[in-house]
Design a protein around this motif. Structure first.
Motif, PDB file in Angstrom:
ATOM      1  N   ASP A   8      20.924  79.948  48.888  1.00 38.20           N
ATOM      2  CA  ASP A   8      22.250  79.773  48.286  1.00 38.20           C
ATOM      3  C   ASP A   8      22.264  80.169  46.818  1.00 38.20           C
ATOM      4  OD1 ASP A   8      23.346  78.861  50.671  1.00 38.20           O
ATOM      5  OD2 ASP A   8      22.849  76.775  50.227  1.00 38.20           O
ATOM      6  N   ARG A   9      21.138  80.049  46.138  1.00 36.13           N
ATOM      7  CA  ARG A   9      21.053  80.418  44.726  1.00 36.13           C
ATOM      8  C   ARG A   9      20.786  81.905  44.533  1.00 36.13           C
ATOM      9  NH1 ARG A   9      18.308  76.139  40.863  1.00 36.13           N
ATOM     10  NH2 ARG A   9      19.510  77.452  39.480  1.00 36.13           N
ATOM     11  N   CYS A  10      20.178  82.543  45.514  1.00 38.06           N
ATOM     12  CA  CYS A  10      19.768  83.951  45.396  1.00 38.06           C
ATOM     13  C   CYS A  10      20.969  84.853  45.137  1.00 38.06           C
ATOM     14  CB  CYS A  10      19.054  84.387  46.665  1.00 38.06           C
ATOM     15  SG  CYS A  10      18.507  86.115  46.632  1.00 38.06           S
ATOM     16  N   ILE A  11      20.807  85.763  44.170  1.00 37.50           N
ATOM     17  CA  ILE A  11      21.876  86.714  43.852  1.00 37.50           C
ATOM     18  C   ILE A  11      21.511  88.142  44.269  1.00 37.50           C
ATOM     19  CG2 ILE A  11      22.797  85.300  41.979  1.00 37.50           C
ATOM     20  CD1 ILE A  11      21.366  87.246  40.020  1.00 37.50           C
ATOM     21  N   GLY A  12      20.369  88.300  44.927  1.00 36.84           N
ATOM     22  CA  GLY A  12      19.989  89.608  45.452  1.00 36.84           C
ATOM     23  C   GLY A  12      19.503  90.598  44.410  1.00 36.84           C
ATOM     24  N   ALA A  13      18.947  90.113  43.309  1.00 36.80           N
ATOM     25  CA  ALA A  13      18.484  91.012  42.244  1.00 36.80           C
ATOM     26  C   ALA A  13      17.263  91.836  42.657  1.00 36.80           C
ATOM     27  CB  ALA A  13      18.170  90.210  40.979  1.00 36.80           C
ATOM     28  N   GLY A  14      16.453  91.317  43.570  1.00 34.54           N
ATOM     29  CA  GLY A  14      15.314  92.073  44.091  1.00 34.54           C
ATOM     30  C   GLY A  14      14.056  92.031  43.251  1.00 34.54           C
ATOM     31  N   GLN A  15      14.043  91.248  42.188  1.00 33.10           N
ATOM     32  CA  GLN A  15      12.847  91.169  41.348  1.00 33.10           C
ATOM     33  C   GLN A  15      11.656  90.611  42.111  1.00 33.10           C
ATOM     34  OE1 GLN A  15      12.707  92.473  38.160  1.00 33.10           O
ATOM     35  NE2 GLN A  15      14.659  93.245  38.904  1.00 33.10           N
ATOM     36  N   ALA A  58      16.554  81.597  39.658  1.00 36.40           N
ATOM     37  CA  ALA A  58      15.607  80.494  39.896  1.00 36.40           C
ATOM     38  C   ALA A  58      15.681  80.008  41.343  1.00 36.40           C
ATOM     39  CB  ALA A  58      15.857  79.370  38.909  1.00 36.40           C
ATOM     40  N   ALA A  59      15.699  80.966  42.255  1.00 38.76           N
ATOM     41  CA  ALA A  59      15.806  80.656  43.673  1.00 38.76           C
ATOM     42  C   ALA A  59      14.456  80.453  44.356  1.00 38.76           C
ATOM     43  CB  ALA A  59      16.571  81.770  44.393  1.00 38.76           C
ATOM     44  N   ILE A  60      13.371  80.653  43.610  1.00 38.25           N
ATOM     45  CA  ILE A  60      12.019  80.541  44.175  1.00 38.25           C
ATOM     46  C   ILE A  60      11.315  79.364  43.530  1.00 38.25           C
ATOM     47  CG2 ILE A  60       9.795  81.686  44.477  1.00 38.25           C
ATOM     48  CD1 ILE A  60      11.336  84.364  44.131  1.00 38.25           C
ATOM     49  N   ALA A  61      10.822  78.446  44.368  1.00 43.56           N
ATOM     50  CA  ALA A  61      10.058  77.296  43.889  1.00 43.56           C
ATOM     51  C   ALA A  61       8.633  77.405  44.429  1.00 43.56           C
ATOM     52  CB  ALA A  61      10.693  75.994  44.346  1.00 43.56           C
ATOM     53  N   ILE A  62       7.671  77.194  43.556  1.00 42.52           N
ATOM     54  CA  ILE A  62       6.260  77.255  43.950  1.00 42.52           C
ATOM     55  C   ILE A  62       5.615  75.897  43.728  1.00 42.52           C
ATOM     56  CG2 ILE A  62       4.025  78.273  43.434  1.00 42.52           C
ATOM     57  CD1 ILE A  62       5.408  80.877  42.909  1.00 42.52           C
ATOM     58  N   GLN A  63       4.968  75.421  44.760  1.00 42.90           N
ATOM     59  CA  GLN A  63       4.184  74.186  44.686  1.00 42.90           C
ATOM     60  C   GLN A  63       2.717  74.590  44.733  1.00 42.90           C
ATOM     61  OE1 GLN A  63       5.838  71.294  44.310  1.00 42.90           O
ATOM     62  NE2 GLN A  63       7.728  72.454  44.460  1.00 42.90           N
TER      63      GLN A  63
END
Length: 65
Positions: A8-15, A58-63
């Motif tokens: 839902d947060r992803c804007i498709g920037a592709g980075q 900030a759509a990616i969270a790493i644990q």
């Protein structure tokens, strides 16, 4: 390492794909991130961290383990 994404947060920037194409992809229809490997091998950790850092939404969270 465990990776979670928030579509839902992803804007498709592709980075993420540019930083770690073996861990992330994008849907063809809207560019939203697709997680290919939620627990990547150690040699892929740095790319995943970079992808999370570069994500403008900030759509990616790493644990870390």
């Amino acid at each position: 390492m465990r990776i979670e994404i928030d579509e839902d947060r992803c804007i498709g920037a592709g980075q993420c794909v540019l930083a770690a194409g073996d861990v992330f992809d994008q849907r063809d229809e809207d560019g939203v991130v697709v997680l290919l490997d939620d627990s990547p091998a150690p040699e892929r950790h740095e790319g995943a961290r970079q992808a999370a850092a570069l994500c403008p939404a900030a759509a990616i969270a790493i644990q870390e383990d």
